[in-house]
Design a protein around this motif. Structure first.
Motif, PDB file in Angstrom:
ATOM      1  N   LEU A  11      52.449  44.714  44.452  1.00 22.11           N
ATOM      2  CA  LEU A  11      51.361  44.065  43.739  1.00 22.11           C
ATOM      3  C   LEU A  11      51.273  42.581  44.097  1.00 22.11           C
ATOM      4  N   SER A  12      52.414  41.929  44.250  1.00 23.22           N
ATOM      5  CA  SER A  12      52.405  40.518  44.622  1.00 23.22           C
ATOM      6  C   SER A  12      51.826  40.318  46.021  1.00 23.22           C
ATOM      7  N   LEU A  13      52.099  41.242  46.940  1.00 25.00           N
ATOM      8  CA  LEU A  13      51.505  41.150  48.278  1.00 25.00           C
ATOM      9  C   LEU A  13      49.988  41.302  48.217  1.00 25.00           C
ATOM     10  N   VAL A  14      49.508  42.244  47.436  1.00 26.38           N
ATOM     11  CA  VAL A  14      48.058  42.417  47.292  1.00 26.38           C
ATOM     12  C   VAL A  14      47.428  41.168  46.695  1.00 26.38           C
ATOM     13  N   ILE A  15      48.067  40.614  45.699  1.00 22.01           N
ATOM     14  CA  ILE A  15      47.543  39.406  45.057  1.00 22.01           C
ATOM     15  C   ILE A  15      47.480  38.261  46.049  1.00 22.01           C
ATOM     16  N   LEU A  16      48.563  38.037  46.791  1.00 23.53           N
ATOM     17  CA  LEU A  16      48.615  36.902  47.712  1.00 23.53           C
ATOM     18  C   LEU A  16      47.727  37.076  48.939  1.00 23.53           C
ATOM     19  N   LEU A  17      47.576  38.296  49.421  1.00 20.11           N
ATOM     20  CA  LEU A  17      46.822  38.511  50.658  1.00 20.11           C
ATOM     21  C   LEU A  17      45.341  38.811  50.440  1.00 20.11           C
ATOM     22  N   VAL A  18      44.979  39.320  49.262  1.00 15.73           N
ATOM     23  CA  VAL A  18      43.586  39.703  49.027  1.00 15.73           C
ATOM     24  C   VAL A  18      42.961  38.887  47.893  1.00 15.73           C
ATOM     25  N   LEU A  19      43.576  38.931  46.735  1.00 19.20           N
ATOM     26  CA  LEU A  19      42.958  38.325  45.554  1.00 19.20           C
ATOM     27  C   LEU A  19      42.987  36.797  45.566  1.00 19.20           C
ATOM     28  N   LEU A  20      44.062  36.190  46.025  1.00 18.41           N
ATOM     29  CA  LEU A  20      44.140  34.730  46.039  1.00 18.41           C
ATOM     30  C   LEU A  20      43.122  34.111  46.997  1.00 18.41           C
ATOM     31  N   PRO A  21      42.976  34.615  48.231  1.00  9.91           N
ATOM     32  CA  PRO A  21      41.904  34.065  49.079  1.00  9.91           C
ATOM     33  C   PRO A  21      40.506  34.260  48.480  1.00  9.91           C
ATOM     34  N   ALA A  22      40.270  35.395  47.842  1.00  7.58           N
ATOM     35  CA  ALA A  22      38.978  35.615  47.188  1.00  7.58           C
ATOM     36  C   ALA A  22      38.778  34.622  46.040  1.00  7.58           C
ATOM     37  N   TYR A  23      39.832  34.329  45.293  1.00  5.59           N
ATOM     38  CA  TYR A  23      39.776  33.358  44.203  1.00  5.59           C
ATOM     39  C   TYR A  23      39.460  31.962  44.745  1.00  5.59           C
ATOM     40  N   ILE A  24      40.078  31.598  45.868  1.00  6.42           N
ATOM     41  CA  ILE A  24      39.851  30.284  46.468  1.00  6.42           C
ATOM     42  C   ILE A  24      38.406  30.154  46.942  1.00  6.42           C
ATOM     43  N   VAL A  25      37.913  31.165  47.645  1.00  8.13           N
ATOM     44  CA  VAL A  25      36.527  31.131  48.132  1.00  8.13           C
ATOM     45  C   VAL A  25      35.551  31.062  46.964  1.00  8.13           C
ATOM     46  N   THR A  26      35.816  31.806  45.915  1.00  5.60           N
ATOM     47  CA  THR A  26      34.946  31.781  44.734  1.00  5.60           C
ATOM     48  C   THR A  26      34.955  30.408  44.073  1.00  5.60           C
ATOM     49  N   ALA A  27      36.121  29.815  43.929  1.00  3.37           N
ATOM     50  CA  ALA A  27      36.218  28.495  43.292  1.00  3.37           C
ATOM     51  C   ALA A  27      35.463  27.446  44.107  1.00  3.37           C
ATOM     52  N   ILE A  28      35.624  27.463  45.416  1.00  6.50           N
ATOM     53  CA  ILE A  28      34.933  26.493  46.268  1.00  6.50           C
ATOM     54  C   ILE A  28      33.428  26.728  46.226  1.00  6.50           C
ATOM     55  N   THR A  29      33.013  27.977  46.275  1.00  7.71           N
ATOM     56  CA  THR A  29      31.588  28.303  46.248  1.00  7.71           C
ATOM     57  C   THR A  29      30.939  27.853  44.945  1.00  7.71           C
ATOM     58  N   VAL A  30      31.580  28.134  43.832  1.00  8.14           N
ATOM     59  CA  VAL A  30      31.020  27.754  42.532  1.00  8.14           C
ATOM     60  C   VAL A  30      30.963  26.236  42.397  1.00  8.14           C
ATOM     61  N   LEU A  31      32.003  25.546  42.833  1.00 11.17           N
ATOM     62  CA  LEU A  31      32.014  24.086  42.740  1.00 11.17           C
ATOM     63  C   LEU A  31      30.934  23.472  43.625  1.00 11.17           C
ATOM     64  N   ASN A  32      30.724  24.016  44.815  1.00  9.23           N
ATOM     65  CA  ASN A  32      29.664  23.510  45.688  1.00  9.23           C
ATOM     66  C   ASN A  32      28.281  23.876  45.160  1.00  9.23           C
TER      67      ASN A  32
END
Length: 77
Positions: A11-32
């Motif tokens: 589960l930690s691998l899935v979080i770090l490899l899939v969900l965390l990059p998606a979270y980062i892209v979402t945060a940057i997109t919303v802020l922009n």
């Protein structure tokens, strides 16, 4: 119900490899999308978002770097 070591590790691998990059892209997109705030406010938002994602997932990541506690002991010869 507690998760087993192998489940938490996967589960930690899935979080770090899939969900965390998606979270980062979402945060940057919303802020922009909202318009770039001044640098210090933007920095504070990114620091806060960097801390917020880890707090609920602390239990999953705890002890992942350790040896498997459920594994049988190895012979030391």
């Amino acid at each position: 119900m507690a998760l087993s070591y192998k489940t938490r590790r996967r589960l930690s691998l899935v979080i770090l490899l899939v969900l965390l990059p998606a979270y980062i892209v979402t945060a940057i997109t919303v802020l922009n999308w909202l318009g770039r705030p001044p640098f210090l406010i933007e920095l504070l938002v990114y620091v806060a978002l960097g801390i917020v994602w880890a707090l609920p997932l602390k239990a999953i990541f705890k002890g992942i770097g350790q040896a498997d506690p459920d594994a049988p002991p190895r012979d030391s010869r």
